[in-house]
Write a protein that holds these residues in place. Structure first.
Motif, PDB file in Angstrom:
ATOM      1  N   UNK A  43     -46.754  40.402-125.884  1.00  0.00           N
ATOM      2  CA  UNK A  43     -46.500  41.645-125.582  1.00  0.00           C
ATOM      3  C   UNK A  43     -45.606  42.220-124.557  1.00  0.00           C
ATOM      4  N   UNK A  44     -44.611  43.104-124.087  1.00  0.00           N
ATOM      5  CA  UNK A  44     -44.513  43.670-122.875  1.00  0.00           C
ATOM      6  C   UNK A  44     -45.014  44.961-122.795  1.00  0.00           C
ATOM      7  N   UNK A  45     -46.202  45.042-121.559  1.00  0.00           N
ATOM      8  CA  UNK A  45     -46.946  45.725-121.119  1.00  0.00           C
ATOM      9  C   UNK A  45     -46.160  47.001-120.360  1.00  0.00           C
ATOM     10  N   UNK A  46     -45.500  47.574-119.801  1.00  0.00           N
ATOM     11  CA  UNK A  46     -44.586  49.104-119.238  1.00  0.00           C
ATOM     12  C   UNK A  46     -45.882  49.251-117.656  1.00  0.00           C
ATOM     13  N   UNK A  47     -45.534  48.482-116.792  1.00  0.00           N
ATOM     14  CA  UNK A  47     -45.760  49.151-115.545  1.00  0.00           C
ATOM     15  C   UNK A  47     -45.156  50.522-115.198  1.00  0.00           C
ATOM     16  N   UNK A  48     -46.903  51.621-114.648  1.00  0.00           N
ATOM     17  CA  UNK A  48     -46.457  52.939-114.362  1.00  0.00           C
ATOM     18  C   UNK A  48     -47.186  53.185-112.760  1.00  0.00           C
ATOM     19  N   UNK A  49     -46.251  53.995-112.157  1.00  0.00           N
ATOM     20  CA  UNK A  49     -47.207  53.836-111.238  1.00  0.00           C
ATOM     21  C   UNK A  49     -47.463  55.219-111.078  1.00  0.00           C
ATOM     22  N   UNK A  50     -49.589  55.212-110.399  1.00  0.00           N
ATOM     23  CA  UNK A  50     -50.131  55.749-110.881  1.00  0.00           C
ATOM     24  C   UNK A  50     -50.938  56.597-108.933  1.00  0.00           C
ATOM     25  N   UNK A  51     -51.608  57.902-109.307  1.00  0.00           N
ATOM     26  CA  UNK A  51     -51.830  58.513-107.804  1.00  0.00           C
ATOM     27  C   UNK A  51     -52.971  58.351-108.676  1.00  0.00           C
ATOM     28  N   UNK A  52     -54.144  59.062-107.362  1.00  0.00           N
ATOM     29  CA  UNK A  52     -55.267  59.854-107.382  1.00  0.00           C
ATOM     30  C   UNK A  52     -55.105  61.109-107.437  1.00  0.00           C
ATOM     31  N   UNK A  53     -56.174  62.100-108.151  1.00  0.00           N
ATOM     32  CA  UNK A  53     -55.873  63.551-108.529  1.00  0.00           C
ATOM     33  C   UNK A  53     -56.831  63.527-106.362  1.00  0.00           C
ATOM     34  N   UNK A  54     -55.712  65.082-105.639  1.00  0.00           N
ATOM     35  CA  UNK A  54     -56.340  64.863-104.903  1.00  0.00           C
ATOM     36  C   UNK A  54     -57.340  66.230-104.793  1.00  0.00           C
ATOM     37  N   UNK A 355     -61.794  62.695-111.107  1.00  0.00           N
ATOM     38  CA  UNK A 355     -61.610  61.147-110.741  1.00  0.00           C
ATOM     39  C   UNK A 355     -60.305  60.354-111.927  1.00  0.00           C
ATOM     40  N   UNK A 356     -59.914  61.607-112.183  1.00  0.00           N
ATOM     41  CA  UNK A 356     -57.992  60.642-113.168  1.00  0.00           C
ATOM     42  C   UNK A 356     -56.978  60.224-112.078  1.00  0.00           C
ATOM     43  N   UNK A 357     -57.048  59.243-112.978  1.00  0.00           N
ATOM     44  CA  UNK A 357     -55.250  58.588-112.954  1.00  0.00           C
ATOM     45  C   UNK A 357     -54.403  59.340-113.232  1.00  0.00           C
ATOM     46  N   UNK A 358     -52.990  60.022-112.571  1.00  0.00           N
ATOM     47  CA  UNK A 358     -52.268  60.436-113.403  1.00  0.00           C
ATOM     48  C   UNK A 358     -50.746  59.922-112.755  1.00  0.00           C
ATOM     49  N   UNK A 359     -50.161  59.452-114.225  1.00  0.00           N
ATOM     50  CA  UNK A 359     -49.257  58.414-114.148  1.00  0.00           C
ATOM     51  C   UNK A 359     -48.096  59.651-113.384  1.00  0.00           C
ATOM     52  N   UNK A 360     -46.847  58.828-112.534  1.00  0.00           N
ATOM     53  CA  UNK A 360     -46.308  59.570-112.110  1.00  0.00           C
ATOM     54  C   UNK A 360     -44.627  59.026-112.593  1.00  0.00           C
ATOM     55  N   UNK A 373     -49.277  48.871-117.431  1.00  0.00           N
ATOM     56  CA  UNK A 373     -50.491  48.452-116.335  1.00  0.00           C
ATOM     57  C   UNK A 373     -49.908  49.137-115.223  1.00  0.00           C
ATOM     58  N   UNK A 374     -51.551  49.966-114.869  1.00  0.00           N
ATOM     59  CA  UNK A 374     -51.134  51.082-113.124  1.00  0.00           C
ATOM     60  C   UNK A 374     -50.714  50.137-112.543  1.00  0.00           C
ATOM     61  N   UNK A 375     -49.677  50.569-111.093  1.00  0.00           N
ATOM     62  CA  UNK A 375     -49.558  50.088-110.799  1.00  0.00           C
ATOM     63  C   UNK A 375     -50.006  51.164-109.703  1.00  0.00           C
ATOM     64  N   UNK A 376     -50.798  50.854-108.353  1.00  0.00           N
ATOM     65  CA  UNK A 376     -51.380  52.675-107.251  1.00  0.00           C
ATOM     66  C   UNK A 376     -50.369  52.402-106.580  1.00  0.00           C
ATOM     67  N   UNK A 377     -50.690  53.464-106.247  1.00  0.00           N
ATOM     68  CA  UNK A 377     -49.355  54.576-105.139  1.00  0.00           C
ATOM     69  C   UNK A 377     -50.503  55.226-104.138  1.00  0.00           C
ATOM     70  N   UNK A 378     -49.321  55.114-103.092  1.00  0.00           N
ATOM     71  CA  UNK A 378     -50.128  55.730-102.008  1.00  0.00           C
ATOM     72  C   UNK A 378     -50.761  57.128-102.100  1.00  0.00           C
ATOM     73  N   UNK A 379     -51.665  57.766-101.474  1.00  0.00           N
ATOM     74  CA  UNK A 379     -51.975  58.589-101.778  1.00  0.00           C
ATOM     75  C   UNK A 379     -50.826  59.974-101.460  1.00  0.00           C
TER      76      UNK A 379
END
Length: 382
Positions: A43-54, A355-360, A373-379
């Motif tokens: 099954x296909x898993x959607x990749x999503x960019x995520x960032x940490x809370x500042x 500590x949350x990872x926010x999807x952007x 599928x989380x894709x970490x982004x620059x802070x």
């Protein structure tokens, strides 16, 4: 007849053998195809960019619409009558204090000064004679050769000459002032407007308007805080000077900065606001009187504020929400309460943790509980 029957039997037997062969071949192909089939795709898993809370200290501002006002604005008029001889500063020109702006024909005033100076010379000579005459009279009076009345007359002549000379000296000062008034100079630095009297015009004292002069640096920016905001402003003022940012129309970052310098002593009962004023440095003359701008008052700092990118926000009937990475890399929807913004970030007062990872991104393609599928982004910039 017998031969025909033998031939027919042989043909039937060959056809049966052919059908049997074809059937066996098809069964072999079916059996081989099943054994070599590929497994079903995952099954296909959607990749999503995520960032940490500042987490940061957030400056708190109060925003207002404001209007620019000049500190000094005057009408240029003549202090002596005469014909306007010259305009020495161009319309709309920037001038310094003491710069020549207009000149009135000075001939009459120069002649009056020369006459006053000649009168001084004449009365100085008269005074010198009166002094000498009184000196001789004093010696004669002591020797008994001059009666008291004659001596008093000489004393009176001396005092009269002294008074006449004082009048002449005052006339000289008056003539010098009038001659000086024939040159109209800038009383302060600023910008002149459009000329309103052509060269050759006979101008009168405080009757003919020549031009206007406004001071542009520094300059006032006036605004009207609400009665409820006044409490925060007074608290901030008690802690020290309040910095004020000025934003021109279309700007997102302030181009001018200054300081709150005035709060009126009465609240307007009809609007529930009070007049306040900031003094702004305007060395480049960017701000002009009458211009509408926005001002931001820096009233306090709010520490340990959680910030997220504004693009991560979603909206529903229940309010604003964020998508975050939940257990097992699934989407978790969290309703949030929002606070002030700071550039591309917005503060969140409740609903998320540090500590949350926010999807952007890909927000329109995902929903609560969906695997991603989380894709970490620059802070995000803080």
């Amino acid at each position: 007849m017998r031969r025909w029957k033998i031939a027919l039997g042989t043909a039937v037997a060959l056809g049966a053998i052919s059908v049997a062969s074809v059937h066996l071949l098809d069964m072999g192909n079916l059996s081989g195809g099943t054994a070599g089939a590929a497994p079903a795709p995952a099954a296909f898993v959607m990749p999503v960019p995520v960032v940490n809370v500042v987490k940061k200290t957030l400056p708190i501002y109060l925003d207002y619409a404001a209007r620019v006002e000049s500190i000094r604005s005057i009408t240029l008029q003549a202090r002596v009558p005469g014909y306007l001889q010259e305009q020495t500063a161009a319309d709309g020109g920037d001038v310094k204090q003491g710069d020549m702006l207009y000149r009135i024909a000075p001939d009459d005033y120069q002649a009056a000064l020369d006459q006053a100076k000649a009168q001084v010379q004449r009365d100085t000579a008269t005074l010198d004679y009166a002094k000498s005459n009184l000196g001789r009279g004093t010696d004669l009076a002591k020797a008994g050769y001059l009666d008291k009345d004659s001596f008093d007359q000489r004393t009176s002549n001396l005092r009269t000459a002294q008074a006449a000379l004082a009048v002449d000296q005052a006339a000289v000062r008056t003539a010098e002032l009038n001659l000086g008034y024939a040159e109209i100079k800038a009383p302060f630095s600023g910008r002149i407007g459009r000329n309103q009297a052509s060269v050759g015009t006979l101008v009168s004292v405080a009757g003919t308007v020549l031009n206007t002069l406004v001071q542009l640096d520094p300059i006032y920016v006036t605004f009207n805080p609400s009665e409820s905001d006044l409490v925060q402003i007074e608290q901030a003022k008690a802690a020290g000077p309040i910095a004020v940012d000025v934003l021109l129309p279309g700007e997102t970052q302030p181009s001018q900065k200054g300081e709150l310098t005035f709060i009126d002593n009465t609240i307007d009962h009809s609007t529930g606001t009070i007049t306040a004023r900031a003094t702004i440095g305007n060395a480049k003359f960017t701000l002009l009187p009458g211009q509408y701008v926005r001002v931001r008052l820096h009233v306090k700092e709010q520490p340990n504020t959680l910030m997220v990118p504004q693009v991560a926000l979603g909206s529903s009937q229940l309010g604003k929400y964020l998508y975050v990475i939940g257990k097992g890399n699934t989407v978790d929807q969290k309703l949030v309460s929002l606070g002030p913004t700071d550039g591309d970030l917005i503060s969140v007062t409740s609903g998320i943790s540090e500590t949350d990872q926010v999807i952007t991104g890909n927000l329109q393609k995902i929903g609560p509980g969906m695997p991603v599928s989380p894709l970490p982004q620059p802070k995000p910039a803080s």
